[in-house]
Design a protein around this motif. Structure first.
Motif, mmCIF file in Angstrom:
data_model
loop_
_atom_site.group_PDB
_atom_site.id
_atom_site.type_symbol
_atom_site.label_atom_id
_atom_site.label_comp_id
_atom_site.label_asym_id
_atom_site.label_seq_id
_atom_site.Cartn_x
_atom_site.Cartn_y
_atom_site.Cartn_z
ATOM 1 N N PRO A 138 0.788 -1.241 0.000
ATOM 2 C CA PRO A 138 0.000 0.000 0.000
ATOM 3 C C PRO A 138 0.819 1.291 0.000
ATOM 4 O O PRO A 138 0.268 2.359 -0.283
ATOM 5 N N TRP A 161 -3.093 -2.548 -2.169
ATOM 6 C CA TRP A 161 -3.990 -2.742 -1.039
ATOM 7 C C TRP A 161 -3.246 -3.301 0.166
ATOM 8 O O TRP A 161 -2.223 -3.968 0.046
ATOM 9 N N GLU A 167 -12.867 -5.642 5.756
ATOM 10 C CA GLU A 167 -12.813 -4.675 4.666
ATOM 11 C C GLU A 167 -12.937 -3.252 5.216
ATOM 12 O O GLU A 167 -13.583 -3.018 6.236
ATOM 13 N N GLY A 168 -12.319 -2.299 4.527
ATOM 14 C CA GLY A 168 -12.450 -0.913 4.954
ATOM 15 C C GLY A 168 -11.359 -0.050 4.363
ATOM 16 O O GLY A 168 -10.784 -0.373 3.320
ATOM 17 N N SER A 169 -11.080 1.032 5.027
ATOM 18 C CA SER A 169 -10.008 1.931 4.607
ATOM 19 C C SER A 169 -9.306 2.485 5.831
ATOM 20 O O SER A 169 -9.911 2.621 6.900
ATOM 21 N N MET A 170 -8.029 2.784 5.673
ATOM 22 C CA MET A 170 -7.230 3.340 6.754
ATOM 23 C C MET A 170 -6.287 4.383 6.170
ATOM 24 O O MET A 170 -6.180 4.516 4.947
ATOM 25 N N VAL A 171 -5.632 5.116 7.038
ATOM 26 C CA VAL A 171 -4.678 6.136 6.600
ATOM 27 C C VAL A 171 -3.267 5.666 6.924
ATOM 28 O O VAL A 171 -2.972 5.301 8.069
ATOM 29 N N PRO A 194 -4.381 7.519 1.880
ATOM 30 C CA PRO A 194 -5.507 6.615 2.153
ATOM 31 C C PRO A 194 -5.237 5.238 1.566
ATOM 32 O O PRO A 194 -4.693 5.114 0.468
ATOM 33 N N VAL A 195 -5.607 4.209 2.303
ATOM 34 C CA VAL A 195 -5.316 2.838 1.895
ATOM 35 C C VAL A 195 -6.583 1.991 1.962
ATOM 36 O O VAL A 195 -7.319 2.033 2.949
ATOM 37 N N ARG A 196 -6.821 1.234 0.909
ATOM 38 C CA ARG A 196 -7.915 0.268 0.933
ATOM 39 C C ARG A 196 -7.453 -0.996 1.641
ATOM 40 O O ARG A 196 -6.363 -1.505 1.370
ATOM 41 N N VAL A 197 -8.286 -1.475 2.565
ATOM 42 C CA VAL A 197 -7.976 -2.705 3.295
ATOM 43 C C VAL A 197 -8.921 -3.799 2.811
ATOM 44 O O VAL A 197 -10.142 -3.616 2.781
ATOM 45 N N CYS A 198 -8.365 -4.932 2.422
ATOM 46 C CA CYS A 198 -9.143 -6.067 1.930
ATOM 47 C C CYS A 198 -8.873 -7.291 2.792
ATOM 48 O O CYS A 198 -7.846 -7.382 3.452
#
Length: 211
Positions: A138, A161, A167-171, A194-198
């Motif tokens: 990421p 990712w 699932e979600g998003s984080m910084v 911003p980072v997508r979390v899978c």
């Protein structure tokens, strides 16, 4: 017209000279630090970095005949030089050996937190016979190097990712001047991405990444 050609010749001479200086600085660092571990060997590179454009886009040939371009503003550049110019892989030898115990030809490999692709590069070699490798990174700085290293490689997939429990998003907090490092915890004087979390299960279920 003669003034134009004189100016052109001067520009070429300057560019050539600057390139020679940049190459000499890198060779000196590889000798002083790479071979003898003399601390402070990179001082000249840091001092002259603003004056030498070649240090912002330094070509490095990697296995497979590809050329990637490095920026000496990031510490990752020095690590890549040690690895691909001097073949210094000792620190990863134990890790590679342990992973090899669990791999067989035809397997699919996930490289989670791939950094700049050291593990992926090692196991992408044809001798391992892997069906595919999927590298997750990421951090935008590392991701750029990953993409340049494996662009066009038919068995390597690169994903921007993070993997997590849900699932979600984080910084992602990236320290200024140390862009290869990052943390989900706030860091003083850092950049935010911003980072997508899978989840791994969702990627497989959605047929985005094979298991």
């Amino acid at each position: 017209r003669s003034e134009f050609f004189i100016s052109l010749a001067a520009m070429f001479t300057y560019g050539h000279s600057v390139g020679v200086i940049a190459n000499l600085l890198v060779k000196f660092w590889l000798l002083a630090y790479g071979r003898f571990r003399i601390r402070g060997s990179g001082l000249l590179i840091r001092l002259l970095y603003p004056l030498l454009p070649q240090l912002k886009r330094y070509p490095l040939q990697i296995p497979g005949g590809k050329t990637i371009y490095l920026d000496f503003a990031t510490e990752t550049t020095y690590s890549l030089l040690l690895r691909f110019k001097l073949g210094q892989l000792e620190s990863d030898a134990g890790l590679f050996a342990e992973i090899e115990k669990h791999l067989r030809p035809g397997h699919v490999m996930w490289d989670v937190g791939a950094f700049v692709g050291y593990v992926t590069a090692h196991f992408a070699h044809p001798r391992f016979g892997l069906a595919s490798i999927h590298a997750f990174e990421p951090n935008p700085s590392n991701l750029q190097i990953l993409k340049s290293m494996f662009q066009g490689n038919p068995i390597v997939g690169i994903y921007p990712w993070a993997l997590g429990k849900k699932e979600g998003s984080m910084v992602l907090h990236i320290p200024k001047g140390r862009t290869a490092m990052a943390s989900l915890r706030p860091i003083t004087e850092s950049m935010q991405a911003p980072v997508r979390v899978c989840t791994g299960d969702s990627l497989v279920a959605d047929h985005l990444v094979p298991a």
